[in-house]
Design a protein around this motif. Structure first.
Motif, PDB file in Angstrom:
ATOM      1  N   LEU A   1      56.370  91.481  77.939  1.00 53.58           N
ATOM      2  CA  LEU A   1      57.469  91.725  79.281  1.00 53.58           C
ATOM      3  C   LEU A   1      58.348  92.082  78.748  1.00 53.58           C
ATOM      4  N   ALA A   2      58.844  90.763  77.767  1.00 53.63           N
ATOM      5  CA  ALA A   2      60.084  90.275  77.493  1.00 53.63           C
ATOM      6  C   ALA A   2      60.363  92.011  76.995  1.00 53.63           C
ATOM      7  N   ASP A   3      59.590  92.272  75.791  1.00 57.27           N
ATOM      8  CA  ASP A   3      59.997  93.144  74.685  1.00 57.27           C
ATOM      9  C   ASP A   3      60.667  94.552  75.773  1.00 57.27           C
TER      10      ASP A   3
ATOM     11  N   GLU B   1      57.366  78.019  80.733  1.00 52.30           N
ATOM     12  CA  GLU B   1      57.535  77.787  78.997  1.00 52.30           C
ATOM     13  C   GLU B   1      57.044  78.719  78.518  1.00 52.30           C
ATOM     14  N   ALA B   2      55.997  78.961  79.302  1.00 50.79           N
ATOM     15  CA  ALA B   2      54.577  80.427  78.695  1.00 50.79           C
ATOM     16  C   ALA B   2      55.446  81.072  77.752  1.00 50.79           C
ATOM     17  N   ALA B   3      56.113  81.483  77.099  1.00 50.53           N
ATOM     18  CA  ALA B   3      56.728  82.601  76.143  1.00 50.53           C
ATOM     19  C   ALA B   3      57.924  82.359  75.660  1.00 50.53           C
ATOM     20  N   TYR B   4      58.592  81.395  75.717  1.00 51.31           N
ATOM     21  CA  TYR B   4      59.772  81.360  75.368  1.00 51.31           C
ATOM     22  C   TYR B   4      59.348  80.777  73.212  1.00 51.31           C
ATOM     23  N   GLY B   5      59.008  79.905  73.036  1.00 50.79           N
ATOM     24  CA  GLY B   5      58.438  79.922  72.281  1.00 50.79           C
ATOM     25  C   GLY B   5      58.410  81.149  70.888  1.00 50.79           C
ATOM     26  N   SER B   6      57.843  82.618  71.130  1.00 49.15           N
ATOM     27  CA  SER B   6      57.983  83.918  70.982  1.00 49.15           C
ATOM     28  C   SER B   6      59.001  83.963  71.270  1.00 49.15           C
ATOM     29  N   VAL B   7      59.100  84.660  71.925  1.00 49.50           N
ATOM     30  CA  VAL B   7      60.578  85.431  72.708  1.00 49.50           C
ATOM     31  C   VAL B   7      61.940  84.230  71.739  1.00 49.50           C
ATOM     32  N   GLY B   8      61.762  83.410  71.817  1.00 50.68           N
ATOM     33  CA  GLY B   8      62.736  82.926  71.162  1.00 50.68           C
ATOM     34  C   GLY B   8      62.901  83.360  70.037  1.00 50.68           C
ATOM     35  N   ILE B   9      62.176  82.440  69.012  1.00 52.06           N
ATOM     36  CA  ILE B   9      62.206  82.950  67.869  1.00 52.06           C
ATOM     37  C   ILE B   9      62.225  84.757  66.994  1.00 52.06           C
ATOM     38  N   ALA B  10      61.895  85.298  67.715  1.00 54.90           N
ATOM     39  CA  ALA B  10      61.842  86.557  67.753  1.00 54.90           C
ATOM     40  C   ALA B  10      63.129  87.396  67.936  1.00 54.90           C
ATOM     41  N   LEU B  11      63.973  86.605  69.075  1.00 55.68           N
ATOM     42  CA  LEU B  11      65.433  87.147  69.476  1.00 55.68           C
ATOM     43  C   LEU B  11      66.453  86.287  68.054  1.00 55.68           C
ATOM     44  N   VAL B  12      66.688  84.933  67.567  1.00 54.44           N
ATOM     45  CA  VAL B  12      66.823  84.211  66.414  1.00 54.44           C
ATOM     46  C   VAL B  12      67.173  85.190  65.125  1.00 54.44           C
ATOM     47  N   LEU B  13      65.182  85.469  64.963  1.00 56.42           N
ATOM     48  CA  LEU B  13      64.891  86.293  63.598  1.00 56.42           C
ATOM     49  C   LEU B  13      65.688  87.152  63.985  1.00 56.42           C
TER      50      LEU B  13
END
Length: 444
Positions: free
Chosen positions: A85-87, A129-141
């Motif tokens: 959904l975030a994508d 908090e469910a998708a923060y790890g995956s979405v956050g690292i994708a944004l950073v990278l």
């Protein structure tokens, strides 16, 4: 000609383009990392107030465990759909909504008057908090060159442990000095203030301006039209062994994160604030071990990729030995030293597991593969570990329950041994999958 093709910027930005291009990605990393700290502070502050809640609400250990595990359970169940959904909706907007949700839910924890209300609030924390790890690292990278992605990803993941340390230590102190309710309120306020800064500084438009194109061979394959089927994440037995072994090795690490404050409170007679500080040392050891064990694995597997499996197995067995002995002897310095060594290696398999998943999956679905590993880590480890130990503690006592927890490493090591044996076959499957990309490339 090239200069004319550049986007038009303001005079201030044009005067220092190189400096801003260097600084802004690190600002994005710092803010995203800060929100990750807030994520785990809100999640783990509960462990610091376990003794107080148990006494005030007459809760059993299984009740306490459910309050901890419900967050990890929601993370495990919702990571995939919310990441997708975030994508589609936008990563920045999604991250802001997530942070607001878990911060408000943490505030609801502060005003809860019963176990049922607290469980509902913790459910919402997990959803946020469910998708923060995956979405956050994708944004950073997205704003860093691929050559530094591995180091950034490792540092970002370790932030979870550091956030846990801060949450447990500060939460315990505030609970004793003021009230356990203020422990949750402080975490909520910190999250809301940080997300406000994030909202002002990080925007989709700026991220596009500073985005770095991925020029890796895998990205080229995807651009040519080939995308590996999602089913390949589950049809390679070697990858399945990594998911299983990696998830199970988090079981005992999760137990240490959730139950060490209660352990120090009950068996060392420490007040909740001092128990939180003591437990935070062990949480810090868990996080530091993740980084150091990953560095060791990179070094020993430089010329032999299969050595990643051997190092992961070794970390499981080392932690099994030291934690089992540590929980079996009496309280004192010797016990703390043994438990500290065991804690250091307790999540050491995390780095090797991620590296093995990346090595065994096609580039075009590697993010999904990491998401699958995250689901395994949460369902088999972070959610299951504290809950099972809580149930056992009601029947056997907390010490005996924690003494049994390291035995799960036997199953984790067994899965990794089977994965190592099937590793050559797993690589052959990946080679066949890559070969299928060749016919698809000319088709435009």
């Amino acid at each position: 000609m090239v200069l004319q093709a550049q986007p038009i910027e303001s005079h201030a930005e044009a005067s220092t383009p190189t400096r801003k291009r260097r600084i802004y990605p690190w600002v994005v990393f710092a803010l995203a990392f800060g929100l990750l700290l807030s994520d785990y502070m809100s999640r783990q502050v509960l462990s610091a107030v376990f003794p107080i809640l148990k006494a005030e609400w007459s809760l059993s250990d299984s009740h306490l465990a459910s309050l901890s595990s419900i967050v990890a359970l929601m993370v495990g169940l919702l990571t995939f759909p919310l990441s997708l959904l975030a994508d589609r909706w936008g990563r920045v907007k999604s991250l802001i909504l997530m942070a607001v949700l878990w911060s408000v839910a943490t505030l609801l924890c502060a005003i809860a008057t019963s176990y049922e209300q607290m469980l509902g609030a913790r459910f919402l924390v997990g959803v946020g908090e469910a998708a923060y790890g995956s979405v956050g690292i994708a944004l950073v990278l997205s704003v860093f060159a691929p050559r530094v992605h591995a180091a950034l990803a490792g540092a970002f993941m370790a932030g979870g442990s550091f956030g846990s340390v801060i949450g447990v230590a500060i939460g315990g102190f505030i609970a004793v000095q003021f009230s356990w309710r203020w422990s949750f309120a402080a975490m909520a306020v910190f999250g809301l203030l940080l997300v406000a800064v994030f909202r002002v500084v990080v925007t989709e438009a700026r991220l596009k301006r500073y985005a770095v194109e991925d020029a890796t061979p895998g990205a080229a394959l995807e651009a040519d039209g080939f995308r590996a089927p999602v089913s390949s994440l589950f049809t390679n037995p070697t990858v399945l062994f990594v998911y299983l072994g990696g998830g199970l090795q988090m079981f005992t690490a999760a137990v240490l994160l959730a139950w060490m404050p209660s352990f120090f409170n009950r068996y060392y007679g420490l007040a909740p604030d001092k128990a939180g500080v003591a437990a935070s040392v062990f949480v810090l050891l868990v996080g530091t071990g993740m980084i150091v064990c990953g560095m060791i694995t990179d070094r020993v597997s430089r010329n032999d990729p299969a050595a990643k499996w051997t190092s992961a197995i070794a970390y499981c067995l080392i932690s099994l030995a030291f934690l089992t002995v540590g929980f079996s002897i009496g309280t004192g310095t010797a016990q703390l030293v043994l438990l500290g060594i065991g804690a250091f290696f307790s999540a050491g398999c995390s780095g090797p597991s991620a590296a093995m998943v990346a090595n065994l999956t096609h580039t075009s679905i590697r993010a999904s593969a990491m998401g699958t590993l995250t689901v395994a880590n949460n369902l088999l480890g972070l959610a299951l570990g504290p809950f099972v130990v809580g149930i056992l503690a009601d029947h056997l006592g907390l010490l005996d329950a924690m003494r049994l927890a390291p035995l799960v490493y036997i199953a984790a090591a067994a899965a990794l041994v089977l994965g190592r044996r099937s590793y050559p076959a797993g690589m052959r499957r990946l080679a066949e999958l890559r070969a299928n990309a060749a016919p698809a490339a000319p088709a435009n």
